[in-house]
Design a protein around this motif. Structure first.
Motif, PDB file in Angstrom:
ATOM      1  N   UNK A   1       0.851  -1.204   0.019  1.00 15.79           N
ATOM      2  CA  UNK A   1      -0.056   0.037   0.090  1.00 15.79           C
ATOM      3  C   UNK A   1       0.900   1.288   0.035  1.00 15.79           C
ATOM      4  N   UNK A   2       1.995   1.278  -0.803  1.00 17.17           N
ATOM      5  CA  UNK A   2       2.958   2.373  -0.529  1.00 17.17           C
ATOM      6  C   UNK A   2       3.397   2.703  -1.883  1.00 17.17           C
ATOM      7  N   UNK A   3       3.701   4.017  -1.964  1.00 20.81           N
ATOM      8  CA  UNK A   3       4.226   4.792  -3.013  1.00 20.81           C
ATOM      9  C   UNK A   3       5.718   4.667  -3.033  1.00 20.81           C
ATOM     10  N   UNK A   4       6.205   3.753  -4.007  1.00 20.57           N
ATOM     11  CA  UNK A   4       7.449   3.144  -3.923  1.00 20.57           C
ATOM     12  C   UNK A   4       8.679   3.720  -4.956  1.00 20.57           C
ATOM     13  N   UNK A   5       8.208   5.090  -5.686  1.00 17.29           N
ATOM     14  CA  UNK A   5       9.329   5.361  -6.557  1.00 17.29           C
ATOM     15  C   UNK A   5       9.297   6.894  -6.596  1.00 17.29           C
ATOM     16  N   UNK A   6      10.168   7.546  -7.053  1.00 14.77           N
ATOM     17  CA  UNK A   6      10.174   9.047  -7.346  1.00 14.77           C
ATOM     18  C   UNK A   6      10.005   9.079  -8.576  1.00 14.77           C
ATOM     19  N   UNK A   7      10.045   7.846  -9.325  1.00 14.39           N
ATOM     20  CA  UNK A   7       9.982   8.149 -11.053  1.00 14.39           C
ATOM     21  C   UNK A   7       8.635   7.502 -11.264  1.00 14.39           C
ATOM     22  N   UNK A   8       8.231   7.994 -12.612  1.00 10.05           N
ATOM     23  CA  UNK A   8       7.069   7.297 -13.320  1.00 10.05           C
ATOM     24  C   UNK A   8       6.685   8.195 -14.503  1.00 10.05           C
ATOM     25  N   UNK A   9       5.328   8.529 -14.619  1.00 10.52           N
ATOM     26  CA  UNK A   9       5.097   9.154 -15.798  1.00 10.52           C
ATOM     27  C   UNK A   9       6.024  10.449 -16.276  1.00 10.52           C
ATOM     28  N   UNK A  10       6.384  10.664 -17.161  1.00 11.76           N
ATOM     29  CA  UNK A  10       7.366  11.528 -17.777  1.00 11.76           C
ATOM     30  C   UNK A  10       8.899  11.452 -17.667  1.00 11.76           C
ATOM     31  N   UNK A  11       9.294  10.550 -16.684  1.00  9.79           N
ATOM     32  CA  UNK A  11      10.492  10.221 -16.337  1.00  9.79           C
ATOM     33  C   UNK A  11      10.641   8.983 -15.751  1.00  9.79           C
ATOM     34  N   UNK A  12      11.164   8.039 -16.468  1.00  7.12           N
ATOM     35  CA  UNK A  12      11.156   6.572 -15.930  1.00  7.12           C
ATOM     36  C   UNK A  12      12.726   6.264 -15.823  1.00  7.12           C
ATOM     37  N   UNK A  13      12.862   5.491 -14.475  1.00  3.50           N
ATOM     38  CA  UNK A  13      14.172   5.100 -14.243  1.00  3.50           C
ATOM     39  C   UNK A  13      14.167   3.865 -13.423  1.00  3.50           C
ATOM     40  N   UNK A  14      14.963   2.849 -13.560  1.00  2.00           N
ATOM     41  CA  UNK A  14      15.139   1.742 -12.850  1.00  2.00           C
ATOM     42  C   UNK A  14      16.644   1.530 -12.346  1.00  2.00           C
ATOM     43  N   UNK A  15      16.409   1.632 -11.057  1.00  2.00           N
ATOM     44  CA  UNK A  15      17.726   1.676 -10.245  1.00  2.00           C
ATOM     45  C   UNK A  15      18.140   0.228  -9.862  1.00  2.00           C
ATOM     46  N   UNK A  16      19.348  -0.118  -9.481  1.00  2.00           N
ATOM     47  CA  UNK A  16      19.464  -1.425  -9.067  1.00  2.00           C
ATOM     48  C   UNK A  16      19.402  -1.561  -7.652  1.00  2.00           C
ATOM     49  N   UNK A  17      18.718  -2.509  -7.293  1.00  2.00           N
ATOM     50  CA  UNK A  17      18.355  -2.867  -5.841  1.00  2.00           C
ATOM     51  C   UNK A  17      18.971  -4.075  -5.364  1.00  2.00           C
ATOM     52  N   UNK A  18      20.025  -4.643  -6.376  1.00  2.00           N
ATOM     53  CA  UNK A  18      20.532  -6.196  -6.044  1.00  2.00           C
ATOM     54  C   UNK A  18      20.954  -6.023  -4.522  1.00  2.00           C
ATOM     55  N   UNK A  19      21.922  -4.877  -4.326  1.00  2.00           N
ATOM     56  CA  UNK A  19      22.124  -4.929  -2.804  1.00  2.00           C
ATOM     57  C   UNK A  19      21.642  -3.821  -2.440  1.00  2.00           C
ATOM     58  N   UNK A  20      20.530  -3.815  -1.574  1.00  2.00           N
ATOM     59  CA  UNK A  20      19.854  -2.550  -1.231  1.00  2.00           C
ATOM     60  C   UNK A  20      20.376  -1.610  -0.219  1.00  2.00           C
ATOM     61  N   UNK A  21      21.435  -2.371   0.573  1.00  2.00           N
ATOM     62  CA  UNK A  21      22.110  -1.500   1.733  1.00  2.00           C
ATOM     63  C   UNK A  21      23.423  -1.184   1.390  1.00  2.00           C
ATOM     64  N   UNK A  22      23.811  -0.067   1.842  1.00  2.00           N
ATOM     65  CA  UNK A  22      25.100   0.365   1.693  1.00  2.00           C
ATOM     66  C   UNK A  22      26.046  -0.429   2.587  1.00  2.00           C
ATOM     67  N   UNK A  23      27.190  -1.400   1.930  1.00  2.00           N
ATOM     68  CA  UNK A  23      28.063  -1.968   2.489  1.00  2.00           C
ATOM     69  C   UNK A  23      29.016  -1.409   3.248  1.00  2.00           C
ATOM     70  N   UNK A  24      29.511  -0.352   2.723  1.00  2.00           N
ATOM     71  CA  UNK A  24      30.633   0.817   3.340  1.00  2.00           C
ATOM     72  C   UNK A  24      29.924   1.147   4.848  1.00  2.00           C
ATOM     73  N   UNK A  25      28.795   1.465   4.951  1.00  2.00           N
ATOM     74  CA  UNK A  25      28.392   2.114   6.146  1.00  2.00           C
ATOM     75  C   UNK A  25      27.990   0.825   6.992  1.00  2.00           C
ATOM     76  N   UNK A  26      27.670  -0.392   6.624  1.00  2.00           N
ATOM     77  CA  UNK A  26      27.254  -1.480   7.260  1.00  2.00           C
ATOM     78  C   UNK A  26      28.417  -1.843   7.767  1.00  2.00           C
ATOM     79  N   UNK A  27      29.603  -2.070   7.204  1.00  2.00           N
ATOM     80  CA  UNK A  27      30.742  -2.320   7.865  1.00  2.00           C
ATOM     81  C   UNK A  27      31.162  -1.485   9.101  1.00  2.00           C
ATOM     82  N   UNK A  28      31.055  -0.136   8.813  1.00  2.00           N
ATOM     83  CA  UNK A  28      31.277   0.607   9.885  1.00  2.00           C
ATOM     84  C   UNK A  28      30.521   0.438  11.129  1.00  2.00           C
TER      85      UNK A  28
END
Ligand code: ADE
Length: 278
Positions: free
Chosen positions: A119-146
């Motif tokens: 039930x949530x609005x999941x993207x900044x992109x849509x009508x007029x400007x379409x983009x598909x970012x990668x979510x293969x690794x959804x969390x930042x491992x650099x910060x995760x390690x710290x």
């Protein structure tokens, strides 16, 4: 367009979940109201400095916990952080455990997510400007390690890696659902990290979560089914640990850093598919 490979002055954003409605130790504290094209964020944002590092705190459910996980305006929250210059977000989230070896009180630096929200609005992109970012690794491992290293140094019970199952809520799971998620290999269950992580990626902000286990969800036969009372009890006992971790990591993250190896900070470079406007 991605223009620079370094962020000379990182600005650290903290999104506090249940039990974390402010942070202490900030100098120059100021709650600021931010308006966004997507509406109002959950609350005003607390800006300040910790050992010379700029940071911005936002209570995900608002002060007083008045916004349900479904009602949180995730787009406005991420947009408000972006507006204030945030480059790195640490999400602090209360979760239930789906594994025997992750008892209440454990901190899990999750590295994967399964999104079961509807039930949530999941993207900044849509009508007029379409983009598909990668979510293969959804969390930042650099910060995760710290996060992991800092939690270890504080002597916290912390685990690196794990899959966060995001459910819609606000009700907790049925026992059949809880066992289904266990069979999928999920480690913890909560209601908020999606679409938050996805939107941070679209906004090219590094995003990592430290999930605080508050209960065993309902699958565990030797524990009562999860209740708000049990969640609050463990949260209260762990709030000081979460605060200590946040206060320790901000100065460490605030040091100058290279471009994110995981690519979080230039996620849009190859994502736009809409033809450029003539
Ligand atoms: N947040 C804390 N405990 C939870 C649980 N068992 N299920 C979903 N969200 C939670």
């Amino acid at each position: 367009k991605h223009t620079s490979s370094t962020h000379a002055y990182p600005v650290i954003g903290i999104i506090g979940g249940s039990g974390l409605y402010d942070i202490s130790g900030l100098t120059d504290q100021k709650w600021v109201k931010v308006e966004t094209p997507w509406g109002d964020p959950s609350d005003e944002l607390l800006t300040g400095n910790l050992e010379g590092v700029s940071c911005v705190f936002l209570p995900r459910h608002g002060r007083g916990h008045v916004i349900s996980p479904t009602e949180v305006n995730y787009k406005a929250n991420i947009a408000a952080m972006k507006t204030l210059g945030v480059t790195d977000i640490i999400s602090v989230s209360a979760v239930g455990s789906l594994k025997e070896e992750l008892p209440p009180g454990t901190f899990v630096v999750v590295d994967q997510v399964i999104d079961r929200t509807r039930l949530r609005d999941k993207s900044f992109f849509g009508t007029g400007c379409v983009a598909h970012v990668s979510l293969a690794d959804p969390f930042c491992n650099r910060i995760g390690q710290i996060l992991y290293d800092n939690a270890k140094e504080l002597g916290l019970s912390v685990v690196k890696g794990g899959t966060y199952l995001v459910m819609e809520g606000p009700q907790f799971s049925t026992r059949a659902e809880s066992n289904l998620y266990r069979s999928w290999g999920a480690s913890v269950i909560g209601m908020t990290n999606m679409p938050e992580a996805a939107l941070a990626r679209e906004a090219e902000i590094c995003y990592a979560t430290v999930a605080m286990v508050t209960d065993y969800d309902c699958w565990h036969e030797d524990h009562d089914a999860v209740s708000v009372e049990a969640v609050i009890k463990t949260l209260t006992a762990n709030a000081s640990n979460a605060r200590a971790l946040v206060e320790k990591i901000i100065p460490n993250l605030g040091k100058q850093r290279p471009s994110c190896a995981a690519g979080c900070d230039h996620a849009l470079e190859h994502a736009l598919i809409t033809a450029p406007q003539k």
